[in-house]
Scaffold this active site. Structure first.
Site, mmCIF file in Angstrom:
data_model
loop_
_atom_site.group_PDB
_atom_site.id
_atom_site.type_symbol
_atom_site.label_atom_id
_atom_site.label_comp_id
_atom_site.label_asym_id
_atom_site.label_seq_id
_atom_site.Cartn_x
_atom_site.Cartn_y
_atom_site.Cartn_z
ATOM 1 N N SER A 1 34.044 -7.802 -19.632
ATOM 2 C CA SER A 1 33.762 -7.565 -17.967
ATOM 3 C C SER A 1 32.434 -7.726 -17.592
ATOM 4 O O SER A 1 32.523 -8.324 -16.120
ATOM 5 C CB SER A 1 34.195 -5.912 -17.996
ATOM 6 O OG SER A 1 33.008 -5.295 -18.727
ATOM 7 N N TYR A 2 31.496 -7.981 -18.250
ATOM 8 C CA TYR A 2 30.226 -8.048 -17.767
ATOM 9 C C TYR A 2 29.904 -9.625 -17.509
ATOM 10 O O TYR A 2 29.414 -10.178 -16.002
ATOM 11 C CB TYR A 2 29.177 -7.547 -18.594
ATOM 12 C CG TYR A 2 27.578 -7.613 -17.902
ATOM 13 C CD1 TYR A 2 27.167 -7.140 -16.850
ATOM 14 C CD2 TYR A 2 26.630 -8.697 -18.647
ATOM 15 C CE1 TYR A 2 25.822 -7.361 -16.500
ATOM 16 C CE2 TYR A 2 25.517 -8.671 -18.245
ATOM 17 C CZ TYR A 2 25.084 -7.985 -17.296
ATOM 18 O OH TYR A 2 23.642 -8.080 -16.675
ATOM 19 N N ALA A 3 30.344 -10.388 -18.616
ATOM 20 C CA ALA A 3 30.429 -11.975 -18.367
ATOM 21 C C ALA A 3 31.062 -12.332 -17.373
ATOM 22 O O ALA A 3 30.744 -13.276 -16.566
ATOM 23 C CB ALA A 3 30.870 -12.590 -19.639
#
Length: 249
Positions: free
Chosen positions: A151-153
């Site tokens: 999700s962050y990437a």
């Protein structure tokens, strides 16, 4: 005093990298608008900023679009302009790819990607007037595909994409849009170091310069450069401030 008289918004600036950037810019003469949800730490950072330049604090949830536009409007009313926009705020939770839910994606995009997008759109008229600078944030999590960081990437790479588009579209108007991809010793990393010293040491040994960056002295100084006239001929670039961990080609 490379930024004397400039007005900069720095999101997520109550602590960590955001605070380091806010202090570095204030020491170069910029009036700094601190945006965060942590009131206690926000007030502490404001007091430190005010030792060098005039600061302004907003305790707002910037996942809500209306709050973003309210902040931008208030800053222009107070200072009359916006010269610098630093989109640093971001919240996410780790999970293996197969266990990443839409809720986790929504959290990361809602606190990182969309606030960056909305601040850029809201501040654009003022940035056009000032021929301002936008500094967004990328991450090795996206560039390197780090495990458990789906999700962050995804959000960080989406931020890189819109930054490049904006750099192309806004370049003729004198607006620079760049990204920093940092590794820094933040309060969260310090806590992790205490809880998992062996994993921390292993990470340090993978960094060519064998240390983490200081939020103010390392990350903040690059942000000052990107916010100053020294970077007028740089736009659409991802600047790796990670001790040599990732070499872009």
């Amino acid at each position: 005093m490379k930024l004397k008289g400039k007005v900069g918004i720095v999101t997520g600036s109550a602590s960590g990298i955001g605070k380091g950037i806010a202090l570095a810019m204030a020491k170069e003469g910029a009036h700094i608008v601190i945006v965060d949800v942590n009131e206690k730490k926000g007030k502490e950072t404001l007091a430190q900023v005010n030792e060098h330049a005039e600061g302004l604090l907003f305790i707002k949830d910037i996942s809500k679009k209306e709050n973003v536009y309210e902040i931008v409007s208030s800053v222009v009313e107070k200072f009359g302009k916006i010269d610098i926009l630093v989109n640093n705020a971001h919240v996410s939770k780790q999970a293996p790819f197969s266990e990443t839910t839409e809720e986790l994606l929504d959290l990361s995009f809602g606190t990182g990607f969309y606030p960056t997008f909305h601040f850029m759109q809201a501040a654009y008229p003022e940035l056009k007037k000032s021929q301002g600078k936008v500094i967004n944030f990328a991450s090795g999590a996206g560039l390197d595909g780090q495990v458990t960081q789906t999700s962050y990437a995804a959000a960080k790479e989406a931020i890189r994409a819109i930054s490049r588009v904006a750099a192309n579209e806004w370049g003729p108007e004198g607006i620079n849009v760049n990204l920093i991809s940092p590794i820094a010793l933040t309060p969260g990393v310090e806590q992790w170091r205490e809880n998992a010293p062996e994993m921390y040491d292993a990470m340090i040994n993978r960094i060519p310069l064998r240390r983490l960056g200081d939020p103010e002295q390392d990350i903040g100084q690059v942000a000052v450069f990107l916010a100053s006239k020294d970077s007028d001929y740089i736009t659409g670039q991802t600047i790796m401030v990670d001790g040599g961990s990732i070499k872009l080609r």
